[in-house]
Design an enzyme around this catalytic site. Structure first.
Site, mmCIF file in Angstrom:
data_model
loop_
_atom_site.group_PDB
_atom_site.id
_atom_site.type_symbol
_atom_site.label_atom_id
_atom_site.label_comp_id
_atom_site.label_asym_id
_atom_site.label_seq_id
_atom_site.Cartn_x
_atom_site.Cartn_y
_atom_site.Cartn_z
ATOM 1 N N LYS A 281 0.733 -1.719 -0.008
ATOM 2 C CA LYS A 281 -0.276 -0.212 -0.585
ATOM 3 C C LYS A 281 1.169 1.261 -0.291
ATOM 4 C CE LYS A 281 -4.434 1.621 2.571
ATOM 5 N NZ LYS A 281 -4.921 1.483 2.709
ATOM 6 N N GLU A 365 -19.521 -4.039 10.882
ATOM 7 C CA GLU A 365 -19.958 -2.967 11.670
ATOM 8 C C GLU A 365 -21.775 -3.568 12.554
ATOM 9 O OE1 GLU A 365 -18.284 -0.404 8.319
ATOM 10 O OE2 GLU A 365 -19.796 -2.064 8.273
ATOM 11 N N ARG A 393 -25.251 -0.150 7.767
ATOM 12 C CA ARG A 393 -25.404 -1.621 7.704
ATOM 13 C C ARG A 393 -25.538 -2.770 9.199
ATOM 14 N NH1 ARG A 393 -20.018 -3.478 5.161
ATOM 15 N NH2 ARG A 393 -20.135 -2.303 3.537
#
Length: 619
Positions: A281, A365, A393
């Site tokens: 990344k 979540e 969610r």
């Protein structure tokens, strides 16, 4: 966009590039990404890590016909550059410009909307099933990573996709945020051997020859079982093969030549394939490589040093984090939960000071909400810090796990209201409506930093049942810096001509509107709501009995908004004032700077004042 039946006018010129030309293109893309994002802000580290993978995909597939489904979508910038949008990259995430995520209305190459995590495999599976059902011919690829594999929906999609038996390619972009190999060097060595072109060619021919006769099939079954036993013992990610995937990997995600070869091999396989690609990344930009979390989402910065152009001050997120640390020091029952958003929700200090009371569940979540309910049931005071758009969610868990037993779960709902540049997938304009449908829920709406501190302490120690404290992205307004918030509502300004009602930092625009109206001889009475659920309308009723006109201003979708509930309450009380509800409307709000969006929605001071003039017949 529906599944394309005819190939669009798109020439996949990347398929003709040599490896050397492809590597030069990757270097150029990285330079452009850093240059563009340094001006507009956006998701940088995830895009830099996916450059070679994106170029390799475009060398092998035609995304105007083949369906490439991004997960979350914040690694799509190189894809945008390669699909005719290079000249528009200066408008990335700007009002009226390119979206920061894939958007089918923007390009035929964007197969599906993206912005939330872990859904790509399920979406891609749906596309593959539609393709096969309708007898069409194109490839389907799901690209997930950056923690998306921590979400349960990803596993539901993988479980179903693996057993479908038809062509679907799932690419796991593993940048250290998702999974890691389980054996290390031995597994890495064996994986490299398995992925050599010579081995892949031999394997294809061996399987065809052995299946040509009964003795050959018997030998193949024995060797296949031996191979499977070895892989189960030493190779990473055997669970994918248990699900029904042909597992390939791990592969160096920055080796363009080999990536292209393995993708071409996977393209020819008429079965579910999972390609495990390892990337770095922030690759190619040292500040992002050294601190990928900080460069995940960035504001404009100096492309040479990586330093932000403008130092940020306090925000609601930082004030929340600082206050929670103070309150946790007073009571050991207080703990914090996040769904992979430690930095975004302001919980870094809490995680350092109280590591035993800090829990990051990943992009899950629903799990966070259920876990919070379990902790509350056993006497803890869990605080789940979550963006409004991601809390969606958790709706079932809030209803079933928290509300039925009236458990004391505290939700700190960040990014409530318009968030700006991330657009439709991230605006927090639905929480006031969906949280109101949950029995036993209390929703508080601070309008300043001081009120956030007061309401958070109240939510933790002086209230019961599920409580949500919702606050916006960024800082407090300039006009309202009050320290109130104790009662369900308060009158900020007396007036006899019209009642203006609002909550949160939108109250600053209402105060501005009242000043503009005063210059026109109109005296507005301003009622600020501190509590949205349960709604306590007494102060509003008293005001409209005096003024006869009501304007409710809020950064929420129209359906189920506070204004609708107030209007219904007034009607039940036999009151029928002239009423205007100013909100974000029935649809979705595009991306762009919040002041520009407010202007278009008539939610800024001038827009509110104009609507008041109209309702009073003075427009």
């Amino acid at each position: 966009m529906t599944t394309p039946n005819v190939k669009a006018q798109y020439e996949p010129v990347l398929s003709r590039l040599t490896d050397q030309e492809g590597e030069a293109l990757c270097a150029r893309l990285r330079r452009e990404l850093v240059e563009d994002v340094s001006k507009t802000g956006g998701h940088l580290a995830s895009n830099l890590g996916a450059v070679e993978l994106t170029v390799a995909l475009h060398r092998v597939f035609d995304t105007s016909v083949d369906r490439l489904v991004f997960d979350v979508g914040h690694q799509c910038y190189a894809h945008k550059l390669l699909t005719g949008r290079r000249e528009e990259m200066s408008t990335l995430r700007q009002y009226g410009g390119l979206a920061g995520f894939p958007k089918p209305s923007e390009s035929v190459h964007d197969a599906f909307i993206a912005g939330h995590a872990s859904n790509s495999v399920a979406v891609a599976l749906g596309m593959a099933r539609a393709r096969d059902m309708l007898g069409e011919d194109y490839k389907v690829i799901a690209l997930l990573g950056d923690g998306a594999l921590t979400g349960g929906l990803a596993y539901e999609g993988l479980s179903n996709a693996g057993e479908c038996g038809r062509q679907i390619l799932v690419i796991l972009n593993d940048n250290g945020m998702s999974i890691t190999p389980n054996v290390g060097g031995v597994a890495e060595h064996l994986a490299k051997q398995r992925l050599k072109p010579q081995y892949l060619t031999f394997k294809k021919h061996y399987r065809r020859i052995m299946n040509a006769s009964a003795p050959g099939r018997a030998v193949y079954r024995v060797t296949h079982r031996l191979k499977q036993a070895l892989k189960q013992a030493v190779l990473p990610c055997s669970m994918f093969e248990d699900m029904g995937f042909r597992y390939l990997g791990p592969v160096n995600g920055h080796n363009l030549s080999f990536l292209t070869k393995i993708l071409r091999y996977a393209k020819d396989m008429d079965e579910p394939v999972l390609l495990h690609v390892k990337t770095v990344k922030g690759k190619g930009f040292l500040p992002a490589e050294e601190n990928p979390d900080a460069f995940h989402g960035v504001s404009p910065f100096d492309p040479l040093t990586g330093k932000a152009n403008k130092e940020g001050g306090d925000s609601f997120s930082t004030v929340f984090g600082r206050t929670l640390v103070r309150l946790a020091g007073q009571d050991r029952r207080v703990c914090a939960i996040t769904a992979a958003m430690t930095g975004g929700t302001g919980l870094e200090k809490f995680s350092q000071i109280f590591p035993d009371r800090f829990f990051d569940v990943g992009i899950a979540e629903g799990c966070a909400a259920s876990m919070a309910a379990g902790m509350a049931k056993q006497g803890a005071i869990p605080v789940f810090a979550v963006y409004s758009t991601f809390l969606q969610r958790s709706y079932d868990m809030l209803l079933h796990d928290a509300a039925i037993d009236n458990l004391h779960v505290v939700l700190c709902v960040d990014r409530a209201g318009l968030v700006g540049d991330d657009g439709e997938t991230h605006h927090g304009i639905f929480d006031a409506a969906y949280l109101d449908t949950i029995p036993n829920m209390t929703v508080l709406a601070p309008a300043s930093f001081a009120e956030l501190e007061v309401m958070l302490e109240r939510a933790l120690f002086r209230m019961g049942g599920p409580v949500a404290v919702r606050y916006p992205r960024g800082g407090e307004g300039r006009r309202y810096l009050g320290t109130g918030g104790e009662g369900p509502a308060s009158v900020l300004r007396q007036g006899g001509d019209v009642t203006l009602v609002s909550y949160g930092t939108e109250i600053n625009d209402v105060l501005e509107a009242s000043e503009l109206l005063e210059s026109q001889g109109i005296q507005a009475e301003i009622v600020k709501l501190n509590q949205l659920t349960p709604l306590v309308p007494e102060l509003v009723e008293q005001s409209v009995r005096k003024t006869g006109a009501l304007v409710v201003v809020e950064e929420q979708g129209a359906r189920g908004c506070v204004g609708q509930r107030l209007a219904a309450s007034l009607a039940l009380a036999g009151l029928a004032p002239k009423t205007v509800l100013l909100n974000c409307g029935d649809g979705f709000v595009p991306h762009g700077a919040a002041p520009l969006l407010k202007r278009d929605l008539s939610l800024d001071g001038a827009g509110v004042a104009k609507k008041v003039m109209e309702v009073l017949g003075r427009g």
